[in-house]
Every structure is written in structure tokens, then in C-alpha cells.
Design an enzyme around this catalytic site. Structure first.
Site, PDB file in Angstrom:
ATOM      1  N   ASP B 100       0.870  -1.164   0.000  1.00 16.29           N
ATOM      2  CA  ASP B 100       0.000   0.000   0.000  1.00 16.29           C
ATOM      3  C   ASP B 100       0.919   1.229   0.000  1.00 16.29           C
ATOM      4  O   ASP B 100       2.039   1.177   0.512  1.00 16.29           O
ATOM      5  CB  ASP B 100      -0.896  -0.032   1.238  1.00 16.29           C
ATOM      6  CG  ASP B 100      -2.055   0.942   1.112  1.00 16.29           C
ATOM      7  OD1 ASP B 100      -2.121   1.663   0.094  1.00 16.29           O
ATOM      8  OD2 ASP B 100      -2.888   0.989   2.039  1.00 16.29           O
ATOM      9  N   ASP B 273      -8.165  -6.638   1.137  1.00 16.87           N
ATOM     10  CA  ASP B 273      -7.201  -6.752   2.238  1.00 16.87           C
ATOM     11  C   ASP B 273      -7.873  -6.178   3.466  1.00 16.87           C
ATOM     12  O   ASP B 273      -8.716  -5.272   3.360  1.00 16.87           O
ATOM     13  CB  ASP B 273      -5.923  -5.960   1.962  1.00 16.87           C
ATOM     14  CG  ASP B 273      -6.090  -4.499   2.363  1.00 16.87           C
ATOM     15  OD1 ASP B 273      -6.693  -3.746   1.571  1.00 16.87           O
ATOM     16  OD2 ASP B 273      -5.674  -4.116   3.479  1.00 16.87           O
ATOM     17  N   CYS B 311     -12.946 -28.286  11.495  1.00 17.98           N
ATOM     18  CA  CYS B 311     -12.039 -27.317  10.869  1.00 17.98           C
ATOM     19  C   CYS B 311     -10.675 -27.977  10.668  1.00 17.98           C
ATOM     20  O   CYS B 311     -10.180 -28.692  11.541  1.00 17.98           O
ATOM     21  CB  CYS B 311     -11.903 -26.085  11.756  1.00 17.98           C
ATOM     22  SG  CYS B 311     -10.630 -24.936  11.215  1.00 17.98           S
ATOM     23  N   CYS B 313      -7.705 -26.461  10.259  1.00 21.98           N
ATOM     24  CA  CYS B 313      -6.538 -25.626  10.580  1.00 21.98           C
ATOM     25  C   CYS B 313      -5.685 -26.314  11.650  1.00 21.98           C
ATOM     26  O   CYS B 313      -6.163 -27.176  12.381  1.00 21.98           O
ATOM     27  CB  CYS B 313      -6.966 -24.225  11.033  1.00 21.98           C
ATOM     28  SG  CYS B 313      -7.410 -24.082  12.771  1.00 21.98           S
ATOM     29  N   CYS B 316      -7.225 -26.176  15.291  1.00 20.73           N
ATOM     30  CA  CYS B 316      -8.346 -27.082  15.577  1.00 20.73           C
ATOM     31  C   CYS B 316      -7.933 -28.544  15.443  1.00 20.73           C
ATOM     32  O   CYS B 316      -8.503 -29.411  16.106  1.00 20.73           O
ATOM     33  CB  CYS B 316      -9.531 -26.754  14.666  1.00 20.73           C
ATOM     34  SG  CYS B 316     -10.309 -25.182  15.086  1.00 20.73           S
ATOM     35  N   HIS B 342      -6.189 -19.856  12.903  1.00 16.79           N
ATOM     36  CA  HIS B 342      -7.577 -20.277  12.652  1.00 16.79           C
ATOM     37  C   HIS B 342      -8.308 -19.275  11.770  1.00 16.79           C
ATOM     38  O   HIS B 342      -8.952 -19.662  10.789  1.00 16.79           O
ATOM     39  CB  HIS B 342      -8.342 -20.473  13.964  1.00 16.79           C
ATOM     40  CG  HIS B 342      -9.784 -20.776  13.740  1.00 16.79           C
ATOM     41  ND1 HIS B 342     -10.250 -22.045  13.466  1.00 16.79           N
ATOM     42  CD2 HIS B 342     -10.866 -19.957  13.682  1.00 16.79           C
ATOM     43  CE1 HIS B 342     -11.551 -21.998  13.261  1.00 16.79           C
ATOM     44  NE2 HIS B 342     -11.958 -20.741  13.383  1.00 16.79           N
TER      45      HIS B 342
END
Lengths: 398, 398
Positions: B100, B273, B311, B313, B316, B342
Site C-alpha cells: 500500500d 485486504d 475445521c 486448521c 483445531c 484459525h
């Protein structure tokens, strides 16, 4: 203890001793695997070695960690951990764990302590709630947590308390040790006694003698590294070790600077734990073979090389010193992680080199050459810092 | 721009459009790899996505991240990153990066701003030092950092500024965009313009028309999600997208809640974003397909299951909700990491599902069924929180 029981409880196998010092290598045999000694245990008081995952600890090669009964009793509560399947499962760590009894924390962190022969009444350092802990309860809590090695409840006097005060605490610690032993139900956990007696050789002598006569799976040396001069610490360690059985592991509590680890090993210590490597990492102080350096120092701001060129840790393999410096200057949490990985990797490498040197019969020359190039943190600064630290009771890492 | 140059600069390939909405899938082609769109970029303002390593981001599947020129210009300085071999090497991230320009940060974080046609004078939010930034300098800085996509300098009015004020800022943004374009030397970075105009349709119209006539590699929609009602945001997005070329990527800046991502995609947005998923993670707020829940809530204290059963991830797969709850209650840094993993995994999965649904021609029904079960954070609470947040300027995550 019968031969059968001895084979089921935590066991220790001595492998080799150094010809010109008390150094020795061995193995702790536990339900969760074999731990080569001398070993350093990273501190994970609250069921987490601060900032790191179990996988990262394994990536470094850490064989065993310490957790703290005092902290876990207060948060989340031992009952919660029991319902989650025990401490190993709770923190997703399938290697051995040692739980400290919490004695040290009660005497350093908690407020409004009232010690009696029965136990100790204290207020939580978190919410001020009142708790009464006895030797029996401490064993029950540790059996519920399910660590591989558990510790007796001990009373920890201050390093500058009078002989009378230290003696009273020691006698009580002996009675509590016996009660802990009698309270033990599980036989798959090794119960270690804690030798007390402050800086008084005659008390240390009494304590070691009394506790070894009771027969524990291992012996810890407590009440040291609390602000007394380093020379005194090392003398007490030497005296105490000489009174402990050859066949049992010896554990020096609260020691973790590189130079102290070497001196401890040279005096016959098998196990160490300390929050120092992880705590100073979060302050930006990283180990090298030449000494401890702070990554916040401007000298690192433009260094394209790793912090410690040649170091095989994830941090040094992946990032420049300049990047690590930048993370610390910006207070980025990733910086604390990367520094913790580096320091634990350094201490783990040091312990590996120590073990190899003992096996090769070169420990004394290894120790001499390490100490010749490693510049320890200035002794006076170290003591001032330590006393200040104890005073502020900012013991959040312990 | 010649055909040759067009093939070297950042490119965009449209793959499929949704039959009953403006949603579309495509690919950003960059020097550091291909990024499937619609895509969400985690925010790593200070060259670090807070708490995570590059390996963890890759483990989740994150294809691209955002870094911030304003932050990196102040710390460690763009010159340092240049000497370290550029931003990719500095942060050890070999996938695409978008920087940015810092316009937004100058107008939200910095103090004592004086905007003139020439540029903007401001004081650093870190040490109060004075800096003068021009469109030309912003391009030079971003060429030195070396991201794959770079942004023009824009002036960001507040969401409740008058039409006159917003118009003045817009006209200046247009002139600055032209100067950025003329200042560009490197042809391997895609330069994106930023459409401004606040909540005024006629200004958005002018801005989109003017900027597209100049021909940029992509078009961002700036000045939204700053505290205005969500209905207004979505209307402006819809209006603005309809004026942008089909063949170029469209980037909605600062949007990152699950429901807003879906609404943005439905209106033809390709890139997003936001610091939201990582920032709220550190506050303990974790995404589920039913809504956002705070892990500090007592309901999780005894939950042996993962926070989000099913989940995939790391968090988890490895830990119980009770353990994650414990880490947050104890303010343990590992908790912030696990929650960040997560949330980014959730948003990444959501974007994958969105892309698959567009490819399958089922985007509209996917969107309906997602929104039927996902309960967004209460709109008024969201606005209050956002305004409070902007007011406090506690934008450390942006």
C-alpha cells in the site's frame, strides 16, 4: 520399594562418568520416552513454553518440559485438565513432562502466606482468592495432571534468611517430603525430593542425608539461584551432590545460564530447568558462543547476515539479524518467537555438546574452551537484576 | 503502453463470470507466482503478518500478502530493506506482495498533516519526526521495496466529510495518480490507481472515469469501510465497479469480514485486504460458519473438542477449545498465534469456496446459504466499535 515397583516407576540409567570431574551422562526412562542427561527443561508453567508450539519444541529437539502445579491449579484448574485427558493431552505434548510442586511459586508469587506444619495458606497472585495446600493435596494434584516426574512440596526460605529460619523450613520440608511419599498412589510417576538448607553446609548435609534415607526416585537441589553469589551456589551444589546416591538423578532447580549449566554438570548435576533462556529471549537477549547479545542494539539494524552465522536454528536459517532487530524495535510478536527458538536451540545444542564431550572423555577441555570464549553476563549486574526481579515479583515466566 | 510492456507488467486473466451476479474468477500473474482471484490479502504492515512465520502462512495456503510503505519507510527505513535485498528477501516471503502507498496511514495515523498539491507533510506517529511525501517519492519507495503490485498515493477524506472536501481530495488524488504513473520506472510491478469520491455517487463516477482513462494495471476502491453504514459501502462499490474495465483487477481496500467479502465478490471485486481477521483473532474472536465467537467466553473453558469441530486448521487439529481458552485467559502469546492461524485459515477456505462456486456456476446459491447460516456481528456494535477504533487511532495492525 520392591524391585518390581522400582522397574515400573521412573528409572535412571547411568551411562558414563567423566574421569576428571563429577560430570556424567545417563538416561531418564519414562512412560513418554527416554531423556538423555544432562538435560535442560524449558519452562512451560502454564502448559505452554511461551510463544512456541509443541512442534517447534520438537523441531529444536527438546525432549522434556516443565509445567507448574501452582499455576495450573489456579488456571485452568486441575479438574479441567483431568477432564481434558491429562496434561500431556491438554498441551498436545507427548514427550515427558516434569511438574514442579508449586512450593517455590507459593513462596515467591503468592501473597499472605501462613505456613503451618499442616500446610500453607496463601492468596492467589491472580485474584486474591484463598487456598490451603498440603503435601497430600500437592501429590493428588500432580497425580491428576499426570506428569512423568513430580515433586514434593517444599518450603523455600529467602537466600538471606537466618540459619534458624532456614532450619525450621528445612525440617518442615523433610516432614512434608515423607507425607508426599506416603500420599503417592500412582507408581508410574517418579517422585523427587527437594534438598533444602539454604547456604548453610551443615543444613544441606542434614537435608541430603535425611531425604536419601527415605528413598526417592530422584533428588532436586532447591533454594538456590535466588540472589546469592554464584560462588556460594556452586559450593552448595558440590557439597550436596557428594551426599546424594550415584544411582539417582540429581536436579538443580532454576538454573539455566550457559556457564551455570556447565558448572552444574561438572559438579554432577543431571537435570536443570530455568525460565532464563525463554525470558531473556523475549527481552531481545540472544545467546552466542561468545556471550549474550541484545538484538535491539543498533549494530544489528543493517546486518544482512543471520544473528549468529552458522547457527542451525530456524531463526538464523531463515532471517537476517536486521529483520529480527526490526521485529523487536516494532514490538512484533514474531520477534519473541524467533528469539525464543534461537535461545532454546542454543541451550539444546550446548547440552548435546556436553553429553558428547562426556561420552568422548573430553568434558573438561570442552568446558574450559567454552568458558574461555563465552563471556557471561557481568556478575554484579546479574545479581542486581535478579534481586530486582525477585523484588518486583514479576515472575510471570516461572 | 506497448504490447511488449503489457506482457511484462503485472497481468490479469479473467477465467469465469457468474451468470447471476457480477462475481468472477481470474488470476493475477506476477513475478512471484500466480494468484487465483477473488483473493484476500492478510495484512503484514511491518513486513510481518502479526505472530506468524512465512511457513505458517504457506501452510494455510495464503498466496499473497500486503505490506505498508508508510510503516516500512519509518521503520526500518526503505534503505535498510534495499540493502537486505528487497522486501521479499527481508521478510523471507517468496510469494507475491502488494505494498500500500501509505496514503491511508498518513491520513489516519500520522499527526500534523499539511496537504498541498505538491505532497503531504506529516509527523511520524512513532517519534514525531517530520516527513514530506510526494507521489514521486511514494513510487520510488515502492520500486525500492520491490513488491509485485504497488499503489498510487491518494488523499483519504473522512467518511463524514462534506462533498466539497471530498471533491478537493479526489481531484488531488487524480493529479497524484498521474504523477505516480509518470514517475514509474520499473515495468515489472503493477501500479494500481485508487478511486476516491467518498459516499457521493457523482464523485465516484468522475473518479473512476478519470483514472480508467489514464490506464492502470488495476483499480482499487479506497475511502470505504471507514465508519459509514454497510449499505452505503455496498452501493458505492456497485456503482464504482460498473465504471471500471472488465479486463483489469478490482481491489476493495480495507474489507475483510466474511459477509463483506461475499458481498464484495458479488459486486465484481477481485481483491481484498483487511487487518480484521488477524486483529480480532488477537482479541480472541474466532470465525465459524455460524458467526464470530470469542474464545474467552466461559462456555469454552471445559470444551474438550476443538473450537470449530471439523475445521482443518492447525489449531483445531491440535488443541481443544479449553486449551485455547486457557491460553487467552492467561494472556499467553501462543494463543494469539493459534487464533490468527484459525482466522486466516477460515478466510482462506471461504475464498476457495467462493472461487469454486463461481467456477461451478453456483456462487449465488453458495452466497445465500452462507449468509443464511452466518450471523454477522451486530451492525450497530460494528459501527460503534469501528468509529471508536478510528478515534483512538490504535491502528497498530494496519
Amino acid at each position: 520399594m520392591s524391585g518390581y515397583l522400582a522397574s515400573v516407576v521412573m528409572d535412571f540409567r547411568l551411562i558414563q562418568t567423566c574421569p576428571d570431574s563429577k560430570a556424567r551422562t545417563g538416561e531418564l526412562i519414562t512412560r513418554h520416552g527416554i531423556v538423555p542427561t544432562p538435560v535442560f527443561l524449558p519452562v512451560g508453567s502454564q502448559a505452554t513454553v511461551k510463544t512456541l508450539t509443541p512442534e517447534e519444541l520438537k523441531g529444536i529437539g527438546i525432549p522434556m518440559v516443565l509445567a507448574n502445579t501452582y499455576h495450573l491449579y489456579l488456571r485452568p484448574g486441575v479438574g479441567v485438565i483431568e477432564r481434558m485427558g491429562g496434561l500431556h493431552k491438554f498441551m498436545a505434548w507427548d514427550r515427558p513432562i516434569l511438574t514442579d510442586s508449586g512450593g517455590y511459586q507459593i513462596f515467591s508469587l503468592a501473597a499472605l502466606r501462613q505456613v503451618s506444619d499442616e500446610g500453607v495458606l496463601f492468596r492467589s497472585h491472580i485474584d486474591g482468592s484463598k487456598h490451603f495446600i498440603t503435601p497430600e493435596l500437592v501429590i493428588q494434584l500432580q497425580e491428576t495432571l499426570g506428569a512423568d516426574i513430580i515433586m514434593v512440596l517444599d518450603e523455600c526460605p529467602a537466600y538471606d534468611d537466618s540459619l534458624e529460619k532456614v532450619q525450621t523450613a528445612m525440617v518442615r520440608t523433610h516432614r512434608w517430603a515423607e507425607r508426599c511419599q506416603q500420599a503417592q498412589r500412582r507408581r508410574d510417576q517418579g517422585l523427587y525430593a527437594i534438598v533444602q538448607g539454604g547456604i548453610f553446609p551443615e543444613l544441606r548435609h542434614q537435608s541430603a542425608k535425611h531425604l536419601t534415607s527415605l528413598g526417592f526416585a530422584g533428588y532436586a537441589i532447591g533454594g538456590l539461584s535466588l540472589g546469592e553469589p554464584k560462588e556460594v551456589t556452586l559450593d552448595v551444589v558440590k557439597e550436596t551432590v557428594s551426599l546424594l546416591p550415584e544411582t539417582k538423578p540429581r536436579y538443580l532447580m532454576g538454573v539455566g545460564s550457559p556457564e551455570d549449566l556447565l558448572e552444574g554438570v561438572a559438579r554432577g548435576i543431571d537435570m536443570f530447568d530455568s525460565a532464563l533462556p525463554t525470558r531473556v529471549a523475549r527481552n531481545g537477549a540472544l545467546f552466542t558462543w561468545q556471550g549474550r547479545h541484545n538484538i535491539r542494539n543498533a549494530v544489528y539494524s543493517q546486518m544482512g547476515q543471520p544473528f549468529a552465522p552458522g547457527c542451525d536454528c530456524y531463526t538464523c536459517r531463515t532471517f537476517s539479524a536486521a529483520y529480527l532487530h526490526h521485529l523487536f524495535i516494532c514490538d512484533e510478536l514474531l520477534g519473541y518467537r524467533l528469539a525464543t527458538i534461537h535461545n532454546l536451540n542454543f541451550i539444546h545444542s550446548l547440552m548435546q555438546k556436553i553429553r558428547n564431550a562426556i561420552l568422548d572423555g573430553t568434558f573438561s577441555s570442552f568446558k574450559d574452551s567454552f568458558l574461555a570464549s563465552y563471556r557471561p553476563t557481568n556478575e554484579q549486574a546479574r545479581l542486581d537484576q535478579k534481586r530486582k526481579w525477585f523484588k518486583s515479583r514479576n515472575l510471570s515466566n516461572k
